[in-house]
Enzyme design. Structure first.
Site, PDB file in Angstrom:
ATOM      1  N   TRP A 196     -45.513  45.023-140.895  1.00 31.02           N
ATOM      2  CA  TRP A 196     -46.467  46.116-140.665  1.00 31.02           C
ATOM      3  C   TRP A 196     -46.844  46.805-141.965  1.00 31.02           C
ATOM      4  O   TRP A 196     -48.001  47.193-142.168  1.00 31.02           O
ATOM      5  CB  TRP A 196     -45.906  47.092-139.641  1.00 31.02           C
ATOM      6  CG  TRP A 196     -45.489  46.390-138.395  1.00 31.02           C
ATOM      7  CD1 TRP A 196     -44.231  46.233-137.904  1.00 31.02           C
ATOM      8  CD2 TRP A 196     -46.348  45.682-137.482  1.00 31.02           C
ATOM      9  NE1 TRP A 196     -44.247  45.471-136.760  1.00 31.02           N
ATOM     10  CE2 TRP A 196     -45.527  45.126-136.466  1.00 31.02           C
ATOM     11  CE3 TRP A 196     -47.725  45.464-137.432  1.00 31.02           C
ATOM     12  CZ2 TRP A 196     -46.042  44.365-135.422  1.00 31.02           C
ATOM     13  CZ3 TRP A 196     -48.238  44.707-136.387  1.00 31.02           C
ATOM     14  CH2 TRP A 196     -47.400  44.172-135.393  1.00 31.02           C
TER      15      TRP A 196
ATOM     16  N   ASP B 228     -45.526  55.701-141.776  1.00 30.69           N
ATOM     17  CA  ASP B 228     -45.629  55.045-140.471  1.00 30.69           C
ATOM     18  C   ASP B 228     -44.252  55.134-139.834  1.00 30.69           C
ATOM     19  O   ASP B 228     -43.312  54.469-140.253  1.00 30.69           O
ATOM     20  CB  ASP B 228     -46.052  53.587-140.651  1.00 30.69           C
ATOM     21  CG  ASP B 228     -46.107  52.811-139.336  1.00 30.69           C
ATOM     22  OD1 ASP B 228     -45.772  53.389-138.274  1.00 30.69           O
ATOM     23  OD2 ASP B 228     -46.461  51.614-139.366  1.00 30.69           O
TER      24      ASP B 228
ATOM     25  N   LYS C 299     -42.314  53.522-128.423  1.00 34.56           N
ATOM     26  CA  LYS C 299     -40.894  53.326-128.727  1.00 34.56           C
ATOM     27  C   LYS C 299     -40.091  54.551-128.305  1.00 34.56           C
ATOM     28  O   LYS C 299     -39.371  54.516-127.322  1.00 34.56           O
ATOM     29  CB  LYS C 299     -40.678  53.052-130.225  1.00 34.56           C
ATOM     30  CG  LYS C 299     -40.792  51.599-130.628  1.00 34.56           C
ATOM     31  CD  LYS C 299     -42.190  51.188-130.958  1.00 34.56           C
ATOM     32  CE  LYS C 299     -42.239  49.765-131.528  1.00 34.56           C
ATOM     33  NZ  LYS C 299     -43.598  49.319-131.823  1.00 34.56           N
TER      34      LYS C 299
END
Length: 355
Positions: free
Chosen positions: A99, A166, A190
């Site tokens: 990511w 992030d 999450k």
């Protein structure tokens, strides 16, 4: 048979959050209408947003001068929005996994974006440290937890520039020094809510300085000015986030979430290190508390599929590693009870006795 949800995302939510959200989907606040069919501008929904924003600021101790937004597009859209809004001359990125690499790729479309440090050559088996950070960066972008490879940094790096983070897979799992960031973003699926909403915490005074025209929907100022209501927001995921935030506060806040995360991880990592069949894939000082990755030791490699089938039969759901790396991954987000980790450990121990 009880099942334990170790999926990496979308992932486990507290049971009461699921139940309370389900009730509102059937009948929102006694209105006779479903939460899934009301307008985001309904008088009963604005208090949901207001309470959720207030709880985020309380739980994370967000300083004055920051706005909290609920947007769409997931973290992947933020890979583009971050440089659009914040890259002026040069941005720096830590390349710590899939990511982070994708975020850097997007940033390069908008100007100079440099890789400050990387663990790619080592298969992302550690979180970079002791690197030299340039002082002329507009920001240093970090991915605090790497779901695929199982590495994590659990406190802000000491660098001479502003941070952008992030935090999609570890937000609300520990305290954060928000004042060091110009922007924090997190896909919700999450530790915050069901998939469909992205949380943004942005420092207001940093907006509007980029040397480019920004499309309306991609300009954070648009959403700050409209309180996340510029266009139709994802109503049900935002309500689900509110229920999760209430749950986190009732459990003792992010400090308690951190304590539980450390306790869960210790139990599972201790077993991985003890068990003759398995080994961890990450250097110990970089091990994630959220995504615990492990593989079979080389001499037992042929037992990988049998163990996965064995664990599945015992109620372990979602422990297969990401398709790009293989092995196993036990995602232990906030809602994972210690009971689930202990059940997985017992499964590993019983499988070891049989082999």
């Amino acid at each position: 048979m009880k099942k334990y949800n170790f999926n990496a995302g979308p992932s486990i939510l507290p049971r009461e959050v699921i139940e309370n959200t389900a009730k509102q989907i059937l009948d929102f606040n006694g209105s006779g209408l479903s939460l899934a069919e009301i307008s985001h501008r309904a008088k009963d929904f604005q208090p949901v947003v207001d309470e959720a924003v207030a709880l985020i600021k309380e739980l994370l101790k967000v300083p004055e001068g920051y706005s909290v937004l609920f947007l769409g597009g997931g973290a992947s859209l933020e890979f583009c929005m971050i440089p659009y809004n914040f890259l002026i001359k040069k941005a720096g990125y830590l390349n710590t996994g899939t990511w982070a690499k994708k975020a850097l790729k997007e940033a390069k479309l908008f100007g100079e974006a440099v890789e400050v440090a990387s663990s790619a050559d080592a298969g992302y088996t550690f979180y970079p440290k002791d690197y030299e950070c340039p002082t002329d960066l507009d920001y240093l972008h970090i991915t605090t937890n790497n779901t695929i490879y199982g590495t994590e940094i659990r406190k802000e790096p000491e660098v001479p520039v502003r941070l952008i983070g992030d935090m999609s897979s570890d937000i609300f799992s520990r305290p954060i020094d928000v004042a060091k960031y110009d922007c924090i973003y997190a896909g919700a699926q999450k530790n915050l809510a069901m998939a469909g909403v992205t949380l943004i915490i942005v420092k207001d005074e940093c907006l509007g300085k980029a040397p480019r025209q920004i499309p309306t929907m991609l300009d954070y100022r648009t959403h700050v000015e409209k309180g996340s209501m510029f266009n139709t927001p994802p109503v049900v995921p935002i309500y689900c986030a509110l229920e999760t935030l209430r749950w986190i506060k009732a459990q003792g806040g992010v400090e308690e979430m951190a304590r539980r995360a450390e306790a869960r991880a210790k139990v599972l990592y201790d077993e991985i290190d003890r068990n003759k069949l398995f080994r961890g894939t990450v250097e110990k000082d970089s091990r994630s508390l959220m995504n615990i990755c492990f593989v079979m030791n080389e001499e037992y490699k042929d037992l990988e599929k049998p163990f996965f089938e064995y664990a599945t039969q015992r109620g372990m759901v979602g422990i297969k590693g990401h398709r790009s790396v293989g092995g196993f991954r036990a995602s232990c987000y906030n809602a994972m009870p210690m009971e689930g980790v202990e059940a997985l450990v017992k499964c590993m121990q019983d499988f070891e006795k049989e082999h």
